[in-house]
Motif scaffolding. Structure first.
Motif, mmCIF file in Angstrom:
data_model
loop_
_atom_site.group_PDB
_atom_site.id
_atom_site.type_symbol
_atom_site.label_atom_id
_atom_site.label_comp_id
_atom_site.label_asym_id
_atom_site.label_seq_id
_atom_site.Cartn_x
_atom_site.Cartn_y
_atom_site.Cartn_z
ATOM 1 N N MET A 1 0.854 -1.183 0.000
ATOM 2 C CA MET A 1 0.000 0.000 0.000
ATOM 3 C C MET A 1 0.890 1.233 0.000
ATOM 4 O O MET A 1 1.617 1.501 0.952
ATOM 5 N N SER A 2 0.867 1.980 -1.060
ATOM 6 C CA SER A 2 1.759 3.118 -1.190
ATOM 7 C C SER A 2 1.300 4.316 -0.359
ATOM 8 O O SER A 2 2.110 5.072 0.145
ATOM 9 N N ASP A 3 0.007 4.499 -0.220
ATOM 10 C CA ASP A 3 -0.526 5.631 0.541
ATOM 11 C C ASP A 3 -1.621 5.128 1.470
ATOM 12 O O ASP A 3 -2.806 5.169 1.151
ATOM 13 N N PRO A 4 -1.245 4.627 2.662
ATOM 14 C CA PRO A 4 -2.247 3.997 3.530
ATOM 15 C C PRO A 4 -3.323 4.949 3.997
ATOM 16 O O PRO A 4 -4.429 4.531 4.323
ATOM 17 N N THR A 5 -3.065 6.245 4.049
ATOM 18 C CA THR A 5 -4.087 7.163 4.550
ATOM 19 C C THR A 5 -5.238 7.319 3.569
ATOM 20 O O THR A 5 -6.310 7.778 3.946
ATOM 21 N N SER A 6 -5.046 6.914 2.315
ATOM 22 C CA SER A 6 -6.121 7.032 1.330
ATOM 23 C C SER A 6 -6.797 5.702 1.063
ATOM 24 O O SER A 6 -7.549 5.568 0.102
ATOM 25 N N ALA A 7 -6.511 4.688 1.900
ATOM 26 C CA ALA A 7 -7.024 3.346 1.647
ATOM 27 C C ALA A 7 -8.539 3.292 1.758
ATOM 28 O O ALA A 7 -9.140 3.967 2.585
ATOM 29 N N GLN A 8 -9.133 2.469 0.938
ATOM 30 C CA GLN A 8 -10.556 2.191 1.033
ATOM 31 C C GLN A 8 -10.747 0.895 1.830
ATOM 32 O O GLN A 8 -10.031 -0.077 1.625
ATOM 33 N N ILE A 229 -6.936 -6.595 8.890
ATOM 34 C CA ILE A 229 -6.524 -6.237 7.539
ATOM 35 C C ILE A 229 -6.523 -7.474 6.651
ATOM 36 O O ILE A 229 -6.457 -8.610 7.151
ATOM 37 N N LEU A 230 -6.617 -7.273 5.361
ATOM 38 C CA LEU A 230 -6.420 -8.328 4.374
ATOM 39 C C LEU A 230 -4.979 -8.286 3.914
ATOM 40 O O LEU A 230 -4.489 -7.246 3.449
ATOM 41 N N LEU A 231 -4.278 -9.407 4.046
ATOM 42 C CA LEU A 231 -2.874 -9.496 3.658
ATOM 43 C C LEU A 231 -2.565 -10.933 3.267
ATOM 44 O O LEU A 231 -2.789 -11.857 4.055
ATOM 45 N N ASP A 232 -2.069 -11.126 2.062
ATOM 46 C CA ASP A 232 -1.682 -12.456 1.599
ATOM 47 C C ASP A 232 -0.230 -12.689 1.991
ATOM 48 O O ASP A 232 0.681 -12.064 1.457
ATOM 49 N N SER A 233 -0.011 -13.583 2.963
ATOM 50 C CA SER A 233 1.331 -13.836 3.479
ATOM 51 C C SER A 233 1.492 -15.316 3.783
ATOM 52 O O SER A 233 0.557 -15.970 4.259
ATOM 53 N N ALA A 234 2.698 -15.818 3.525
ATOM 54 C CA ALA A 234 2.998 -17.224 3.813
ATOM 55 C C ALA A 234 3.522 -17.421 5.225
ATOM 56 O O ALA A 234 3.886 -18.533 5.605
ATOM 57 N N ARG A 235 3.549 -16.379 6.014
ATOM 58 C CA ARG A 235 4.046 -16.474 7.397
ATOM 59 C C ARG A 235 3.220 -17.503 8.165
ATOM 60 O O ARG A 235 1.999 -17.562 8.041
ATOM 61 N N GLY A 296 8.772 -7.106 7.602
ATOM 62 C CA GLY A 296 9.257 -7.526 6.294
ATOM 63 C C GLY A 296 8.156 -7.964 5.350
ATOM 64 O O GLY A 296 8.418 -8.634 4.346
ATOM 65 N N GLU A 297 6.915 -7.574 5.649
ATOM 66 C CA GLU A 297 5.784 -7.910 4.786
ATOM 67 C C GLU A 297 5.660 -6.836 3.704
ATOM 68 O O GLU A 297 5.418 -5.664 4.005
ATOM 69 N N THR A 298 5.813 -7.248 2.458
ATOM 70 C CA THR A 298 5.831 -6.285 1.347
ATOM 71 C C THR A 298 4.602 -6.360 0.455
ATOM 72 O O THR A 298 4.440 -5.519 -0.438
ATOM 73 N N ALA A 299 3.718 -7.349 0.682
ATOM 74 C CA ALA A 299 2.540 -7.495 -0.184
ATOM 75 C C ALA A 299 1.545 -6.364 0.074
ATOM 76 O O ALA A 299 1.525 -5.746 1.146
ATOM 77 N N ALA A 300 0.719 -6.096 -0.939
ATOM 78 C CA ALA A 300 -0.339 -5.097 -0.781
ATOM 79 C C ALA A 300 -1.319 -5.549 0.297
ATOM 80 O O ALA A 300 -1.559 -6.745 0.475
ATOM 81 N N TRP A 301 -1.891 -4.585 1.019
ATOM 82 C CA TRP A 301 -2.845 -4.913 2.071
ATOM 83 C C TRP A 301 -3.940 -3.856 2.089
ATOM 84 O O TRP A 301 -3.802 -2.779 1.514
ATOM 85 N N SER A 302 -5.028 -4.185 2.772
ATOM 86 C CA SER A 302 -6.129 -3.240 2.888
ATOM 87 C C SER A 302 -6.826 -3.440 4.223
ATOM 88 O O SER A 302 -6.925 -4.560 4.723
ATOM 89 N N PRO A 303 -7.300 -2.372 4.844
ATOM 90 C CA PRO A 303 -7.974 -2.470 6.140
ATOM 91 C C PRO A 303 -9.419 -2.939 5.981
ATOM 92 O O PRO A 303 -10.043 -2.735 4.945
ATOM 93 N N ILE A 304 -9.914 -3.573 7.036
ATOM 94 C CA ILE A 304 -11.299 -4.057 7.035
ATOM 95 C C ILE A 304 -12.097 -3.466 8.198
ATOM 96 O O ILE A 304 -13.231 -3.039 8.027
#
Length: 579
Positions: A1-8, A229-235, A296-304
């Motif tokens: 997420m490049s600009d988290p303050t504008s997240a939908q 949040i939604l985050l696709d991670s193999a952790r 170290g999580e670099t994948a795109a994410w979004s808040p719920i």
């Protein structure tokens, strides 16, 4: 997420079914020169609150053939992750309620976790897990899934469980014969009457308020923001905790992986931070991004979902008030640290359901319900004790506590001996050591004492059919909605006195022999200790009897001849149910 303050905000990967309100058959009831509407039917049991605890109580009653009406103010299962960790003990209970499959299919099992002080790992803990266990020590599953799986099971018992959605309790009157509830729905208001009222309506219990009861204990100043949040991670799935992390200096952060790529993040607010501002997305999302960067999580994410939480360690003094019974958060509020909230509520449900059912069915004196209060108030104080210790470490209530925590964390990286002080003290089954139901028993060298839960162990279950070679099972598979007499013998034989007790007993009792060696053809269900671990684990030799309650707690244990065992078991049953 490049600009988290504008997240939908994204919706949860779960869509809850919405339910409409409905009205039962009503009659006019004239009171004080006014006409009110009253439900025509009086109910044996009414449960207020359709969360995990209320649903579990309804299912537990249904297992005993007792019908209940469940009142729920909302139109669906909950939103937000809320309770997310279900313990092995809760899974055992849920299996007896007939709802386990969904929990295991959807939930993420885990066995331990790690804690960090700044960038250094200071604790790696594991929960008890060995070859004797059938179920994982913990599964992560959001509360909306928990409620949905229990609701699915309740809907399979529609003949015994009636759920009334979008129905709010506005007042309660109670006496020695039951309770009258004033209910409000979008379709109109009415009154209903019940012989027994169970309040499982959460921390802001309308029933508790109507009775003028207050929770007592400690409320902590430390506040936590909870973010899903939604985050696709193999952790891998584990409990992660950071103290004084770079992403949130001076505070603590907890992270849990949930199904469907949902992650739960709890972070502590610093002293002086405004709670209203703290939950605004423009303040929350940069902190989440900082945490993910640190991980170290670099994948795109979004808040719920975002909410705020304050730790409380509170309980009622008693959970039975005449014919009103309290359970779950309506009875006690436990800090989230150690995940004792929902799990203690499910344990409340397991304890209460069989006792209330046996009273309703006339199998026990109503005083049996006093033991529900005794045992679960004791359990609440145990949970609050552990939860308080964890809370004081996670969110120090004073400068002295904070100084102690800093010292422990600073030393833990180099000195393993202090790491136990960081342990989150995860929930575990509680033994009712001083229960009024416990029978005077024999002191065995090992095994669960009266009040403790049945110890798990693999057994081969033979179903009493000639030629049946048996199937793999566990001790908890032998517990049902009845008392269970577990008789240890060499080859599966049972004394005639115990057979006579089973057939003549005034309450449901199932006798199950446990054999040290592979049993010969037997005419009844039995268990074979094929691993050789069961007898030593229970301190048993031939002619040992364990009497187990419907909730899996041991009522008594003895050794001796068949006549003596039958006499002591019968006396224990009569004392428990008709004291």
């Amino acid at each position: 997420m490049s600009d988290p303050t504008s997240a939908q905000f994204k919706p949860y990967p779960f869509e809850a079914k919405q339910y409409d309100a409905r009205l039962p058959e009503l009659v006019d009831d004239r009171k004080d020169d006014r006409v009110a509407r009253r439900e025509a039917q009086r109910h044996a049991v009414t449960i207020v609150g359709g969360g995990p605890v209320g649903l579990a109580i309804a299912l537990g009653l249904a297992k005993h053939g007792v019908r209940s009406v469940l009142i729920e103010a909302d139109a669906s299962v909950c939103e937000g992750s809320r309770a997310i960790c279900i313990s092995r003990r809760s899974l055992e209970i849920i299996e007896r309620l007939g709802a386990l499959d969904g929990f295991l299919a959807k939930g993420l099992p885990w066995t331990g976790g790690r804690s960090f002080y700044r960038e250094h790992e200071v604790l790696h803990f594991t929960m008890p897990q060995d070859e004797n266990q059938k179920l994982p020590p913990m599964v992560n599953l959001a509360q909306y899934h928990i409620e949905q799986f229990l609701l699915d099971a309740a809907e399979r018992h529609a003949d015994l469980i009636e759920i009334r959605w979008r129905t709010k309790v506005t007042s309660v009157q109670h006496d020695a014969h039951g309770a009258t509830l004033a209910l409000s729905t979008p379709l109109g208001d009415y009154e209903t009457q019940t012989d027994w009222l169970v309040a499982a309506d959460g921390g802001r219990s309308a029933v508790r308020e109507a009775l003028g009861l207050n929770l007592a204990g400690t409320s902590y100043e430390g506040r936590y923001v909870i973010v899903d949040i939604l985050l696709d991670s193999a952790r891998p799935t584990e409990r992660l905790a950071w103290f004084d992390p770079a992403s949130n200096p001076g505070s603590t952060v907890l992270v849990h992986k949930q199904p469907d790529n949902v992650w739960r993040i709890d972070y502590q607010l610093r002293d002086g931070e405004d709670a209203e501002a703290a939950v605004k997305p423009e303040n929350v999302l940069p902190r989440v991004q900082g945490l993910l960067d640190m991980m170290g999580e670099t994948a795109a994410w979004s808040p719920i979902w975002i909410t705020i939480y304050k730790a409380n360690a509170l309980t009622l003094e008693r959970y039975r008030h005449a014919r009103v019974l309290f359970a779950g958060d309506a009875a006690h509020l436990v800090p989230i640290f150690g995940v004792r909230g929902a799990n203690s509520g499910i344990d409340d449900a397991d304890n209460l359901a069989w006792k209330l059912a046996w009273v309703v069915n006339g199998r026990a004196d109503a005083r049996l319900l006093d033991s529900y209060s005794d045992e679960r108030v004791f359990a609440a104080h145990e949970n609050l004790s552990y939860g308080t210790k964890s809370t004081e470490f996670m969110a120090p209530p004073s400068f002295a506590f904070e100084l102690m925590r800093t010292a422990v964390l600073s030393l833990a990286a180099r000195h393993p001996g202090v790491r136990s002080l960081i342990n989150p003290r995860q929930t575990s089954a509680i033994a009712y050591t001083d229960s009024p139901l416990n029978a005077v028993s024999d002191p065995l060298v090992s095994g669960p004492a009266p009040g403790a839960v049945l110890s798990e162990c693999p057994v081969t279950i033979v179903d009493g059919v000639v030629g049946n070679r048996g199937r793999a099972g566990h001790m908890t598979d032998l517990v049902g909605p009845h008392f269970t007499a577990l008789y240890f013998s060499d080859e599966g034989g049972v004394p005639p006195e115990l057979v006579a007790l089973e057939t003549s007993c005034t309450v449901p009792l199932t006798l199950i022999p446990l054999a040290r060696r592979a049993p010969a053809d037997v005419a009844r269900r039995c268990g074979w200790d094929h691993t050789g671990r069961l007898f030593p684990m229970y301190g048993a030799h031939a002619n040992t009897l364990y009497l187990v309650r419907p909730d899996g707690h041991v009522l008594g244990r003895w050794q001796g001849c068949g006549a003596t065992l039958a006499q002591r078991a019968n006396a224990a049953l009569q004392h428990a149910l008709h004291a």
